[in-house]
Scaffold this active site. Structure first.
Site, PDB file in Angstrom:
ATOM      1  N   GLU A  43      13.190   3.017 -15.610  1.00 17.46           N
ATOM      2  CA  GLU A  43      14.145   2.589 -15.158  1.00 17.46           C
ATOM      3  C   GLU A  43      15.083   3.517 -12.989  1.00 17.46           C
ATOM      4  O   GLU A  43      14.288   2.966 -12.141  1.00 17.46           O
ATOM      5  CB  GLU A  43      14.505   0.776 -14.894  1.00 17.46           C
ATOM      6  CG  GLU A  43      13.456   0.013 -15.132  1.00 17.46           C
ATOM      7  CD  GLU A  43      12.509  -0.519 -14.663  1.00 17.46           C
ATOM      8  OE1 GLU A  43      12.495  -0.145 -13.068  1.00 17.46           O
ATOM      9  OE2 GLU A  43      11.568  -0.649 -14.863  1.00 17.46           O
ATOM     10  N   SER A  57      -0.157 -55.437 -44.981  1.00 20.23           N
ATOM     11  CA  SER A  57       0.542 -56.301 -46.566  1.00 20.23           C
ATOM     12  C   SER A  57       1.852 -55.459 -46.864  1.00 20.23           C
ATOM     13  O   SER A  57       2.313 -56.072 -48.280  1.00 20.23           O
ATOM     14  CB  SER A  57      -0.608 -56.722 -47.856  1.00 20.23           C
ATOM     15  OG  SER A  57      -1.287 -57.888 -47.423  1.00 20.23           O
TER      16      SER A  57
END
Length: 862
Positions: free
Chosen positions: A115, A555
């Site tokens: 860079e 149940s």
């Protein structure tokens, strides 16, 4: 006297001035030089005024560079499981900070080479580079380029915005020297490597190194460092997972720059040039997505979104990955079995052959360029996105489909077409046994009984015997393969045998279940929630049915009713209640009601143990009539049910709505002989500096009488040993539990426990569609519970339930309920002290048993 005119003397001719001499070349040059100097001076003054004005104008509202001094980049919150492994991460940007001082020189220099080679020489702005780039950008048809230094990129990313505009660029030029004055070069480079994006949802060098190469940033080799240094130029296009060809080309450029600028020796660079990029093995997918999301929501509620997604918290949770994986597999297997019983719903979609051909070429090119992880075999394509009109949003997974980040694309790159975007969303996955993916039906051969499925890089064959389950609604099992498949369809398949090329791989038809389910597992000794599954697939539906859905337990609620009955002192396990039809006007609702049993059978008087074993609804209604709903609700609350419950007689059949987590923890109270504690998911939270923010331990409290809870457990052991949950006997260890099936089988449950684990499983449709008359808690939910328990108990010793004080076990005659004498065979039955029979049963035929059984408070049969 005047003189006549003609007497005047003759006038002299007019004098013409001599012509001016022409100035020499030097004079002319000087004249124009002065003019140019004056113009230049004026222009310089105007430029200076304009520059000062522009500087003043664009400096308004600029952020202070001092903000960078206290800048804390967003960090990942890391979640640790019960076994110490990292099991989840929460973040906006997946980033873990690394100090530039810890990085070796070749890693730091790789970024300079890629860079900004003169980073340590210039003062922030590269004027030569700016001029060169500006001139190059004026040339028609030239490749656009920039000249941003590393400092400029830090300014753009941390102080400004990534927009492409002259205004932003000018502000960047103003701020860059300020940053250079305020910070050292190392500090600026540190900000850069930790902030930038590296593709595949990884921010900062440390996360990128871990993801691509499976190592910390400080351990990167020269070749690996140059790969990562080159990626930020266009992270979605040249990261080595998406495109290994572009990544290698970019790496070679960075390596060459390393040599050219003296950052690495030519020998070292040349040695790396032709080496392939070797990616780390694919990480094992983490389990517990529903669990993790529950924790994320909880933490955000307590600490706020910013703290959780950016603050780098350290969190410890109770989940055990090995148990969570087993639980998830159990839920998947159970729901897939149910789904196959309900038949085949048809293909995912269809695609015209010519369009598929175009897409196939594009996907094949992507496969050719995709990076290979170590240990990965060849790649195939999951064509699921092609079944939809538009591509799905970016995948939440780590890799596979190519990322689309237009804001990071080069300026000259044309935006992708809709078809290219759709193709880019197709995940590329390594071929392996068990892989589930969508393929394209290329041909169907009834003579051979096979369908050929195109997976782009490979072809799979699905044979007729493997798809016999795939009956369409209202039809029987398919007799021909063409009754299941048609060319042009996109179908889901599962790889059963990944044979080497060029042979076709073996596969079978697959299908994503529509019904949902879940499982919660608690370790009763410390109330740690070891596993929590909230649905079939978190990526398809993040709604957590284990904690967010309230469903009727049917149940499976009855144990709390029976516990209330036993706790009233009016009933023992051998008290008789009449199982008979009866029309009831519910005094709490005023409605007429005629309870029915699931099998529509009535068997007359029976003991409480037998009634719960057979899940008799009529008996449950008679019990709640006697006890009152408020009494039953009180017992349920004390056990751990906090959801609203209906205060009427229907509560006896489980019409209140509860979550799986509530149900499991309430059963854990029964398992622990009445000792209640909150279920623990979140154990500990620390901030990024290690300060403990909260910590949790189980706080047990006796909420139910121990003897009552234990007797309820013994009743549920009969359900397992003789009733609707007999399949549990396969565990070959003491277990207790209860099935639950609501009206029209909209909800099916099984909750139960051993001495080691408590678990609750649920199956149903999100929209309350009935599962079908043949689906019950014992058929749909219990197999999920059992699949988990079978694996979880491997290697554990067999342990019986602890008998608390106040319980006495006596041998009774089952036919009379009296003490078994020497002439009567008997079995052990537990009672609360003082309620056990005292009379001995005489020989058969010489006693009327009706005198013993303890019924309601008035000694009347119900």
């Amino acid at each position: 006297m005047s003189t006549p005119p003609d007497a005047l003397p003759p006038s002299e001719p007019p004098q013409v001035p001599p012509p001016a001499s022409r100035p020499g070349p030097g004079a002319r040059i000087w004249k124009w030089t002065k003019r140019l100097l004056i113009a230049a001076g004026v222009l310089l003054v105007l430029t200076g005024i304009a520059g000062v004005s522009a500087y003043s104008y664009f400096s308004q509202g600029l952020p202070s560079v001092e903000a960078l001094r206290n800048y804390q980049p967003p960090q990942v919150t890391k979640v640790t499981c019960g076994d110490g492994s990292l099991c989840a991460e929460f973040y906006n940007e997946r980033r873990t900070l690394v100090r530039i001082e810890e990085l070796p020189a070749h890693v730091r220099n790789a970024f300079l080479a890629a860079e900004d080679a003169d980073f340590y020489k210039h003062e922030g702005l590269d004027f030569f580079g700016i001029t060169r780039a500006a001139l190059k950008n004026l040339i028609p048809g030239s490749r656009k380029s920039g000249a941003s230094t590393i400092t400029q990129q830090v300014v753009k990313n941390l102080l400004l915005t990534p927009e492409r505009s002259l205004t932003r660029k000018i502000r960047e030029w103003i701020l860059t020297p300020r940053v250079e004055e305020a910070f050292t070069k190392d500090q600026i480079l540190n900000l850069y490597v930790n902030q930038i994006y590296y593709g595949q949802r990884r921010y900062g060098l440390e996360e990128a190194a871990l993801f691509y190469f499976g190592k910390h940033a400080k351990d990167l080799s020269l070749g690996e460092a140059t790969v990562l240094a080159g990626t930020p130029q266009s992270p979605h296009r040249i990261n080595p997972v998406t495109n290994i060809v572009r990544a290698k080309s970019r790496q070679k450029y960075v390596l060459e720059q390393m040599a050219r600028n003296g950052f690495a020796s030519r020998e070292d660079v040349d040695a790396e040039m032709d080496k392939p990029i070797v990616l780390a093995p694919r990480q094992t997918p983490r389990v517990g997505a529903y669990y993790a999301e529950e924790m994320r929501r909880t933490l955000i509620e307590r600490y706020g979104e910013k703290a959780v997604l950016e603050g780098g918290l350290r969190v410890q949770i109770a989940m055990e990955p090995k148990h969570q994986a087993v639980a998830e597999e159990a839920v998947r297997t159970g729901l897939e079995a149910l789904d196959r019983r309900q038949g085949y719903r048809g293909p995912l979609g269809t695609l015209e052959a010519q369009r598929f051909g175009r897409m196939k070429d594009l996907i094949a090119h992507r496969i050719d360029e995709a990076g290979r992880r170590q240990k990965d075999a060849e790649y195939v394509a999951d064509l699921s996105p092609l079944a939809k009109a538009a591509p799905e949003p970016e995948s939440t997974g780590d890799e596979g489909a190519e990322e689309q980040r237009p804001e990071l694309a080069p300026e000259e790159e044309a935006p992708p077409s809709a078809e290219e975007t759709l193709v880019g969303s197709v995940p590329l996955v390594p071929l392996k046994e068990g892989l589930r993916l969508a393929g394209y039906i290329a041909s169907v051969d009834d003579k051979r009984g096979v369908a050929r499925v195109d997976l782009i890089s490979r072809t799979a064959e699905v044979s007729l015997p493997t798809v016999k389950w795939a009956r369409m609604k209202g039809k029987g099992a398919p007799a021909k393969i063409s009754e299941v498949f048609t060319p042009g369809e996109l179908v889901l398949v599962r790889i059963t045998k990944p044979t080497p090329a060029p042979a076709a791989v073996e596969a079978t038809l697959d299908q994503i279940p529509v019904a949902q389910g879940g499982l919660v597992v608690i370790r009763p000794s410390d109330r740690h929630v070891l596993a929590l599954v909230g649905g079939y697939d978190f990526d398809r539906s993040s709604f957590n049915r284990a904690t967010q859905a309230k469903r009727q337990p049917g149940s499976s609620f009855k144990p709390f009713l029976y516990a209330a009955a036993l706790g009233s002192g009016r009933y023992t396990p051998l008290s008789t209640v009449n199982d008979a039809p009866e029309a009831i006007r519910d005094p709490y609702t005023g409605k007429q009601w005629k309870p029915k049993n699931f099998d529509n059978r009535f068997e007359g008087p029976m003991t409480l143990r037998e009634a719960l074993t057979k899940s008799k609804n009529t008996v449950s209604v008679r019990l709640i009539e006697s006890l009152t709903p408020a009494t039953v609700i009180d017992y349920a609350r004390r056990a751990g049910i906090s959801s609203a419950l209906p205060e009427n007689l229907t509560l006896a059949l489980g019409t209140g709505e509860v979550t799986m987590l509530e149900a499991a923890n309430a059963y854990a109270t029964l398992q622990a002989n009445g000792r209640y504690a909150d279920p623990l998911l979140l154990l500990r939270v620390q901030d990024a500096q290690g300060v403990v923010l909260e910590e949790h331990q189980p706080a047990f409290e006796e909420k139910l009488p121990p003897a009552v809870a234990y007797l309820t457990t013994t009743l549920m052991r009969s359900v397992v040993e003789e009733g609707t949950a007999k399949a549990v006997r396969e565990l070959n260890r003491p277990a207790a539990g209860k099935t639950g099936t609501t009206n029209e089988s909209k909800d099916t449950w099984f909750s139960g426990y051993t001495m080691d684990y408590v678990a609750s499983a649920w199956v149903g449709f999100d929209d309350n569609t009935p599962l079908g008359s043949t689906e019950t808690g014992g058929r749909a939910a219990l197999p999920i519970w059992l699949d988990f328990m079978r694996v979880a108990h491997e290697g554990l010793p067999v342990r019986d339930f602890e008998v608390p004080p106040g319980i006495i076990a006596v041998r009774i005659d089952p036919s009379t309920g009296l003490l078994a004498g020497t002439s009567v065979p008997g079995r052990l039955e537990s009672f609360m002290e003082g309620t056990q029979p005292t009379a001995e049963a005489p020989p058969p035929g010489q006693v009327d048993p009706s005198g013993f059984f303890l019924e309601d408070g008035n000694r009347r049969g119900l």
